[in-house]
Design a protein around this motif. Structure first.
Motif, mmCIF file in Angstrom:
data_model
loop_
_atom_site.group_PDB
_atom_site.id
_atom_site.type_symbol
_atom_site.label_atom_id
_atom_site.label_comp_id
_atom_site.label_asym_id
_atom_site.label_seq_id
_atom_site.Cartn_x
_atom_site.Cartn_y
_atom_site.Cartn_z
ATOM 1 N N LEU A 1 0.823 -1.119 0.027
ATOM 2 C CA LEU A 1 0.063 0.156 -0.030
ATOM 3 C C LEU A 1 0.818 1.253 -0.173
ATOM 4 N N MET A 2 0.418 2.259 -0.806
ATOM 5 C CA MET A 2 1.101 3.525 -0.784
ATOM 6 C C MET A 2 0.237 4.679 -0.912
ATOM 7 N N GLU A 3 0.591 5.678 -0.060
ATOM 8 C CA GLU A 3 -0.322 6.723 -0.138
ATOM 9 C C GLU A 3 0.273 8.031 0.065
ATOM 10 N N ASN A 4 -0.043 9.343 -0.585
ATOM 11 C CA ASN A 4 0.589 10.532 -0.666
ATOM 12 C C ASN A 4 -0.199 11.666 -0.143
ATOM 13 N N GLY A 5 -1.607 11.335 0.386
ATOM 14 C CA GLY A 5 -2.498 12.456 0.536
ATOM 15 C C GLY A 5 -3.279 12.668 -0.667
ATOM 16 N N ILE A 6 -2.823 12.553 -1.993
ATOM 17 C CA ILE A 6 -3.812 12.530 -3.099
ATOM 18 C C ILE A 6 -4.088 11.434 -3.663
#
Length: 323
Positions: free
Chosen positions: A2-7
């Motif tokens: 899983l990866m997330e950057n706020g966008i």
């Protein structure tokens, strides 16, 4: 993984395909139900006459997903301003794909840095993204403009356009939501129904038996967005220009010291007046032709508010800026 950057938020399978890609602000999932994005596929590619130039529609009947994993997805970098994972696939005994999927902080797109060792014969490598978008037409960027093609094959004319040329991006949008497929060096796309496909490599054997053989390195990206394709262009730091005009080129003039050449074009197909602004100390501005020859009858007036320019649909304007 899983990866997330706020966008964006994405879930990546062990074979490098995307199980999910979510645009957080719009609460919209990109990947179609029961499908995976970033799916590499390979086709038999045997044209009737002209190996290096023709692509025949019957190649579409030979689709085979690339599924053999040499090295499954593993974390390359985590935390900070960049997260990335890498994996390796086998196309055949002679050809492999090594890819790094990159998510940067505050970046609106997911990037795929790709290396291919290619030693095939009459094969066609593509990558597919089935997306949750419905539209009868897709948009393809070409130099100094764009064009639209149907996403259906209702007629023989539609069927004949199974492969579409394009430059930096292709986009599929419905009302207030869409997906753009970006790339740095590939020029063939196919968007049929809701599957966006980027053409990556071919293996013709005539007139050059070694055409495209060897190591390749390229990058593509997927960018979900709200609005339509023409509501998300970026601005420049030293220069800015009002939409829908695009500042396409900035370079030094070939034959004049202390002079810049800028090339702009109208991108939506409309007649507009736009303002070019810059933080550079421009003393004079002149219209010129594509060979950078100044037109002494057409000065572009420089004011504290910028340079005002008029455009016809898809018109190209080239200016000499004297510093």
């Amino acid at each position: 993984v899983l990866m997330e950057n706020g966008i964006l938020r994405t879930a990546i399978n062990k074979d490098g395909t995307l199980a999910s890609l979510h645009l957080i602000s719009a609460n919209r999932e990109v990947v179609s139900d029961g499908c995976c994005g970033n799916q590499f596929v390979i086709f038999d590619d045997v044209p009737l006459y002209w190996d290096a130039w023709d692509v025949m529609d019957y190649h579409l009947q030979t689709r085979k997903p690339v599924v053999e994993v040499i090295q499954p997805v593993h974390v390359v970098s985590s935390g900070g301003v960049r997260g990335s994972v890498g994996f390796t696939l086998r196309i055949s005994d002679k050809s492999t794909i090594v890819q790094e999927i990159v998510m940067d902080a505050m970046c609106p797109y997911l990037k795929f840095n790709t290396k291919v060792q290619w030693a095939e014969s009459h094969k066609f490598l593509k990558v597919e993204f089935p997306v949750r978008v419905r539209s009868p037409n897709a948009t393809y960027e070409i130099q100094f403009g764009h064009l639209q093609r149907p996403t259906h094959w209702n007629t023989s004319w539609d069927w004949a356009r199974f492969e579409v040329w394009g430059h930096k991006w292709a986009d599929l949008s419905e009302h207030n939501f869409g997906v753009s497929l970006l790339n740095d060096s590939k020029y063939g796309y196919s968007i049929h129904k809701n599957t966006m496909t980027l053409s990556l490599l071919r293996a013709p054997k005539a007139p050059d038996a070694a055409a495209d053989m060897g190591a390749h390195q390229f990058t593509y990206a997927i960018m979900p967005h709200t609005g339509t394709f023409n509501s998300s262009f970026c601005s420049w730091s030293f220069f800015s220009v009002t939409k829908p005009v695009i500042l396409e080129t900035i370079k030094q003039a070939e034959d004049a010291k202390g002079t810049l050449v800028v090339r702009l074009y109208e991108s939506h197909g409309s007649s507009v007046t736009a303002t070019l602004r810059t933080t550079l100390p421009v003393k004079e501005a002149w219209h010129c032709d594509l060979l950078e020859r100044r037109d002494p009858t057409r000065p572009a007036h420089v004011t504290p508010d910028g340079i005002t320019l008029s455009f016809r649909p898809f018109q190209i304007v080239t200016l000499l800026l004297v510093l």
